[in-house]
Scaffold this active site. Structure first.
Site, short mmCIF file in Angstrom:
data_model
loop_
_atom_site.label_atom_id
_atom_site.label_comp_id
_atom_site.label_asym_id
_atom_site.label_seq_id
_atom_site.Cartn_x
_atom_site.Cartn_y
_atom_site.Cartn_z
N ASP A 161 0.95 -1.16 0.01
CA ASP A 161 -0.03 -0.08 0.01
C ASP A 161 1.01 1.23 0.03
OD1 ASP A 161 -2.52 -1.61 0.41
OD2 ASP A 161 -1.32 -2.16 2.35
N HIS A 189 -4.43 -3.52 6.50
CA HIS A 189 -4.33 -3.69 4.99
C HIS A 189 -5.95 -4.18 4.53
CE1 HIS A 189 -2.97 -4.97 1.08
NE2 HIS A 189 -3.25 -6.11 1.42
P1 NAD Z 1 -1.87 -18.18 -4.69
O1 NAD Z 1 -3.14 -18.77 -4.82
O2 NAD Z 1 -1.16 -18.07 -6.16
O3 NAD Z 1 -0.88 -19.02 -3.93
C1 NAD Z 1 -1.27 -19.49 -2.65
C2 NAD Z 1 -0.31 -20.78 -2.30
O4 NAD Z 1 -0.58 -20.83 -0.76
C3 NAD Z 1 -1.02 -21.93 -3.10
O5 NAD Z 1 0.15 -22.66 -3.77
C4 NAD Z 1 -1.79 -22.98 -1.91
O6 NAD Z 1 -1.62 -24.05 -2.47
C5 NAD Z 1 -0.79 -22.36 -0.95
N1 NAD Z 1 -1.42 -22.74 0.42
C6 NAD Z 1 -2.46 -22.51 0.67
N2 NAD Z 1 -2.55 -23.03 2.05
C7 NAD Z 1 -1.25 -23.36 2.50
C8 NAD Z 1 -0.92 -23.77 3.83
N3 NAD Z 1 -1.51 -24.14 4.81
N4 NAD Z 1 0.47 -24.09 3.75
C9 NAD Z 1 1.24 -23.53 2.81
N5 NAD Z 1 0.69 -23.31 1.54
C10 NAD Z 1 -0.42 -23.21 1.40
O7 NAD Z 1 -1.89 -16.92 -4.06
P2 NAD Z 1 -1.07 -15.51 -4.20
O8 NAD Z 1 -1.39 -14.69 -5.21
O9 NAD Z 1 0.24 -15.85 -3.83
O10 NAD Z 1 -1.64 -14.93 -2.68
C11 NAD Z 1 -1.31 -15.60 -1.43
C12 NAD Z 1 -1.90 -14.51 -0.23
O11 NAD Z 1 -1.32 -13.43 -0.21
C13 NAD Z 1 -3.53 -14.36 -0.56
O12 NAD Z 1 -3.97 -14.28 0.61
C14 NAD Z 1 -3.43 -13.09 -1.04
O13 NAD Z 1 -5.02 -12.32 -0.78
C15 NAD Z 1 -2.39 -12.40 -0.24
N6 NAD Z 1 -1.74 -10.96 -0.61
C16 NAD Z 1 -1.66 -10.23 0.38
C17 NAD Z 1 -0.92 -9.12 -0.13
C18 NAD Z 1 -0.40 -7.84 1.24
O14 NAD Z 1 -0.20 -6.82 0.66
N7 NAD Z 1 -0.71 -8.12 2.37
C19 NAD Z 1 -0.73 -8.69 -1.38
C20 NAD Z 1 -1.00 -9.55 -2.29
C21 NAD Z 1 -1.74 -10.76 -2.08
C1 LMR Z 2 -3.44 -6.45 -2.66
O1 LMR Z 2 -3.47 -5.46 -1.81
O2 LMR Z 2 -3.22 -6.41 -4.01
C2 LMR Z 2 -3.56 -7.79 -1.97
O3 LMR Z 2 -4.10 -7.59 -0.54
C3 LMR Z 2 -4.53 -8.62 -2.80
C4 LMR Z 2 -6.25 -8.20 -2.58
O4 LMR Z 2 -6.84 -9.00 -2.10
O5 LMR Z 2 -6.25 -6.99 -2.97
#
Ligand code: NAD
Ligand code: LMR
Length: 327
Positions: A161, A189
Site C-alpha cells: 500500500d 491492509h
Molecule cells: P496463490 O493462490 O497463487 O498461492 C497461494 C499458495 O498458498 C497456493 O500454492 C496454495 O496451495 C498455498 N497454500 C494454501 N494453504 C497453505 C498452507 N496451509 N501452507 C502452505 N501453503 C498453502 O495466491 P497468491 O496470489 O500467492 O496470494 C497469497 C496470499 O497473499 C493471498 O491471501 C493474498 O490475498 C495475499 N496477498 C496479500 C498482499 C498484502 O499486501 N498483504 C498482497 C497480495 C496478496
Molecule cells: C492487494 O492489496 O493487492 C492484495 O491484498 C490482494 C487483494 O486481495 O487485494
C-alpha cells in the site's frame, strides 16, 4: 570469512507471489549480497508437483547465495530452525470480496503455523505475514507462537500500500518515485486503511499537500481490487517486491520511516491495544522496529485511524471465534 547461511521460509511456495519473491531472495535483494540462504519452501500436498517444478527452476537459476533448498508439504520440516519466514500461503480473494471475507478460510492456517513456529523455529525468527487478511492473521499467528516467540517478531505487510501511495505521489507531482519519502499507511491492509501523504517529501523537500488527498486515499484503498478486476488474479509481482522491501528493511535496518503492521500496545496515535496496526516505523541494526513518534494527526486523520482500528477489533473477535478461542 563467508557468513553462515540463514534459513528462510516461503509458504505458498507453489503460488503466484512466491514465484516472484523467491528470485528476489535468491539474488540477495532481501538479506544482502553476501548473506547465503537455505530456502525452505512449503505448500500443501495438492500442490506437490508444482512445488517440485519450482525447485527445478530454483536449481536452474544457479543462485550463488542459495546454499540449499528444503521443499516440503510438512510444517514440522518447513519451520525447522528458521531465521526468517514469509507467510504467504493462503487463499487470495476474488472479484467482489473484501479481504476480511477470507478470515474464516485462512485464519486456521496461521494458528497452525504459529504453533509450528514455536515448536520448530529459532526463538529469534522474524515473521512477515502476507496472506490475507494479513494484520489479523499475523495477530493470530503470534498468539499461537507465544510465549516462545515475542509478538514484536510478527509483522503484517502494508508496504505494498505504501509503495502504491508513493508511486501516486510521484506521478501526481511529476517526479521520479525514488525521491519520494514519508508516505505512510495507518491501520489495516483493507479498504479502511488510511494512506497519509500529509508528510510526503521529495528529495527531502516537503511536497505541497494541503489537507488530505481523498482521490489518492480511495485509489490506494481500492488498488488491490483494481488489480484483481484487471488480471482476474490478485497482485503478485508488486506484492513480492513489497514483501522483499519490508523484510530487507527489517533485517538490514532503515532510518527511513516505512509502514509496517506491528503489534499495538494501545499507547500510540489512539490505535487499539492488541491488534496488528500499520504505523510508520524505523528499524535499528538489531532487527528491532520502533514506531515513529511525534507526527501530528488532524481530526480527519484521527477519524480514519478510529475506523480502521475498529475494523481490526472486529476482525480479532471473528478470528478468535474461528480458532475456537483456544489460546
Ligand atoms: P496463490 O493462490 O497463487 O498461492 C497461494 C499458495 O498458498 C497456493 O500454492 C496454495 O496451495 C498455498 N497454500 C494454501 N494453504 C497453505 C498452507 N496451509 N501452507 C502452505 N501453503 C498453502 O495466491 P497468491 O496470489 O500467492 O496470494 C497469497 C496470499 O497473499 C493471498 O491471501 C493474498 O490475498 C495475499 N496477498 C496479500 C498482499 C498484502 O499486501 N498483504 C498482497 C497480495 C496478496
Ligand atoms: C492487494 O492489496 O493487492 C492484495 O491484498 C490482494 C487483494 O486481495 O487485494
Amino acid at each position: 570469512m563467508s557468513k553462515t547461511p540463514i534459513r528462510v521460509l516461503v509458504t505458498g511456495a507453489a503460488g503466484q507471489i512466491a514465484y516472484s519473491l523467491i528470485p528476489l531472495i535468491g539474488k540477495g535483494d532481501v538479506f544482502g549480497p553476501d548473506q547465503p540462504v537455505i530456502l525452505h519452501l512449503l505448500d500443501i500436498p495438492m500442490c506437490q508437483t508444482v512445488l517440485d517444478g519450482v525447485v527445478l527452476e530454483v536449481t536452474d537459476c544457479a543462485y550463488p547465495l542459495v546454499h540449499g533448498v528444503v521443499a516440503t508439504v510438512d510444517e514440522a520440516v518447513a519451520f525447522k530452525d528458521l531465521d526468517a519466514a514469509f507467510l504467504v500461503g493462503a487463499m487470495p480473494r476474488r472479484e467482489g470480496m473484501e479481504r476480511k471475507d477470507l478470515l474464516a478460510a485462512n485464519v486456521k492456517i496461521f494458528a497452525s503455523q504459529g504453533k509450528a513456529l514455536a515448536q520448530h523455529s529459532k526463538p529469534t525468527v522474524r515473521v512477515l505475514v502476507v496472506g490475507n487478511p494479513a494484520n489479523t492473521n499475523a495477530l493470530i499467528c503470534s498468539k499461537f507462537a507465544a510465549p516462545k516467540i515475542p509478538s514484536s517478531s510478527f509483522t503484517a505487510m502494508t508496504r505494498l500500500d505504501e509503495n502504491r501511495a508513493r508511486a501516486q505521489v510521484a506521478l501526481n507531482n511529476g517526479v521520479p518515485v525514488c525521491g519520494v519519502r514519508n508516505v505512510f499507511i495507518w491501520g489495516n491492509h483493507s479498504s479502511t486503511q488510511f494512506p497519509d501523504v500529509s508528510n510526503a517529501t521529495n528529495n527531502g523537500t516537503k511536497l505541497p499537500f494541503k489537507g488530505h488527498d481523498e482521490g489518492l486515499i480511495s485509489l490506494v484503498q481500492k488498488r488491490g481490487a483494481a488489480v484483481i478486476a484487471a488480471r482476474k488474479l490478485s497482485s503478485a509481482m508488486s506484492a513480492a517486491k513489497a514483501a522483499a522491501d519490508h523484510m530487507r528493511d527489517w533485517f538490514q535496518g532503515t532510518n527511513e520511516a516505512v509502514s509496517m503492521g506491528v503489534i499495538s500496545d494501545g499507547s500510540k496515535y489512539g490505535a487499539p491495544n492488541d491488534v496488528i496496526f500499520s504505523f510508520p516505523c524505523v528499524v535499528d541494526g538489531e532487527k528491532k522496529w520502533k514506531i515513529v513518534e511525534g507526527l501530528s494527526l488532524d481530526d480527519f486523520a484521527k477519524n480514519r485511524l478510529k475506523v480502521t482500528g475498529e475494523e481490526l477489533l472486529a476482525e480479532r473477535s471473528e478470528a478468535l471465534a474461528a480458532t475456537g478461542g483456544q489460546l
